[in-house]
Design a protein around this motif. Sequence first.
Motif, PDB file in Angstrom:
ATOM      1  N   TYR A  28       0.824  -1.201   0.000  1.00 42.22           N
ATOM      2  CA  TYR A  28       0.000   0.000   0.000  1.00 42.22           C
ATOM      3  C   TYR A  28       0.863   1.258   0.000  1.00 42.22           C
ATOM      4  O   TYR A  28       2.090   1.191  -0.025  1.00 42.22           O
ATOM      5  CB  TYR A  28      -0.944  -0.001   1.203  1.00 42.22           C
ATOM      6  N   GLU A  29       0.198   2.392   0.047  1.00 40.39           N
ATOM      7  CA  GLU A  29       0.866   3.686  -0.099  1.00 40.39           C
ATOM      8  C   GLU A  29       2.006   3.867   0.901  1.00 40.39           C
ATOM      9  O   GLU A  29       3.110   4.271   0.529  1.00 40.39           O
ATOM     10  CB  GLU A  29      -0.160   4.809   0.063  1.00 40.39           C
TER      11      GLU A  29
ATOM     12  N   GLU B 190       5.409   2.951  -9.129  1.00 40.80           N
ATOM     13  CA  GLU B 190       5.899   4.200  -8.545  1.00 40.80           C
ATOM     14  C   GLU B 190       7.325   4.032  -8.019  1.00 40.80           C
ATOM     15  O   GLU B 190       8.147   4.949  -8.129  1.00 40.80           O
ATOM     16  CB  GLU B 190       4.968   4.650  -7.417  1.00 40.80           C
TER      17      GLU B 190
ATOM     18  N   LYS C 168       4.940   1.669   0.023  1.00 39.75           N
ATOM     19  CA  LYS C 168       5.653   2.204  -1.140  1.00 39.75           C
ATOM     20  C   LYS C 168       6.562   3.354  -0.735  1.00 39.75           C
ATOM     21  O   LYS C 168       7.745   3.394  -1.103  1.00 39.75           O
ATOM     22  CB  LYS C 168       4.648   2.687  -2.184  1.00 39.75           C
TER      23      LYS C 168
ATOM     24  N   SER D  98      -3.722  -2.762  -7.655  1.00 37.90           N
ATOM     25  CA  SER D  98      -3.245  -1.636  -6.846  1.00 37.90           C
ATOM     26  C   SER D  98      -1.797  -1.852  -6.420  1.00 37.90           C
ATOM     27  O   SER D  98      -1.013  -0.905  -6.326  1.00 37.90           O
ATOM     28  CB  SER D  98      -4.133  -1.450  -5.619  1.00 37.90           C
ATOM     29  N   HIS D  99      -1.428  -3.109  -6.181  1.00 39.07           N
ATOM     30  CA  HIS D  99      -0.043  -3.433  -5.838  1.00 39.07           C
ATOM     31  C   HIS D  99       0.878  -3.092  -7.008  1.00 39.07           C
ATOM     32  O   HIS D  99       1.956  -2.525  -6.823  1.00 39.07           O
ATOM     33  CB  HIS D  99       0.060  -4.918  -5.496  1.00 39.07           C
TER      34      HIS D  99
ATOM     35  N   GLN E 195       1.794   0.507  -7.070  1.00 34.76           N
ATOM     36  CA  GLN E 195       2.808   0.902  -6.093  1.00 34.76           C
ATOM     37  C   GLN E 195       4.210   0.509  -6.565  1.00 34.76           C
ATOM     38  O   GLN E 195       5.168   1.277  -6.417  1.00 34.76           O
ATOM     39  CB  GLN E 195       2.512   0.265  -4.732  1.00 34.76           C
TER      40      GLN E 195
END
Length: 247
Positions: A159-160, A198, A163, A191-192, A195
């Motif tokens: 998650y955020e 990013e 990350k 969603s993973h 991350q």
Amino acid sequence: MRVAIIGGDNKFLYYLKERLASDVDGNWDILFFKDSHDFGKIDIKIFNAIIAYSKTNPMSGFELLKSIREKTDADLYLMCDTVECLSQLKSSHNFISGIVLNDVERIIDKFRYLETKYRLQNMIAAEGESINRAVVSANGYSFEINNDIAFIEIKRVLYEENKSGIINKLQDACVNKAIVSYPDRDYIEISHCSQIFEIYKSLSKNGGKMAFCNTNHNKADIFNECKMDQIIPIFENKEEAVEFLHT
């Protein structure tokens, strides 16, 4: 993915079109425009990204991007012959997403990067509220540095906050190579992938590299669906990944 390329010398454009027509796997719609006047005839809202050559006439690439920044949500890139045009970018010029060198393989790499970015955005948007944004504990992953390579093992959903923690650790250690593995996970969420993307962006800004290893078919299919395997290679084991990062 639809991209506009405005201007560019004839030799470069010839080889780029040849490259696009040969062995490129991406699902890309690349439209070429002779100059800013030619580009002005089309609805710019149809593009995901717009790349303007710095020496385009009658309006320079920089001035062209500046003139359309309020009219489009596309990523805007300035294409230059050398990195010297970086001097044109100031803090007030944050409407430009980045610089792309006038080089065929660098442009192809940028297309792959953008395709992954847009696919992830669309896939996450499609999942909508089904994506759980809760924060998990810091032991959702393990992080170890060995011989200037960060080994990141993902144990839970990333998650955020996870990350951000990984990016901070990489920056604090001045490490720009990373291997990501999934020893205990059979499936990963979109969603993973976002991350991980990013983290890859953070590494690549400093010339860094990333590789996956020890992935099963389920994870490989997800990476292929969002085209992450075009920019982050997948290896059977850590030894192969380490060899790639050292090349």
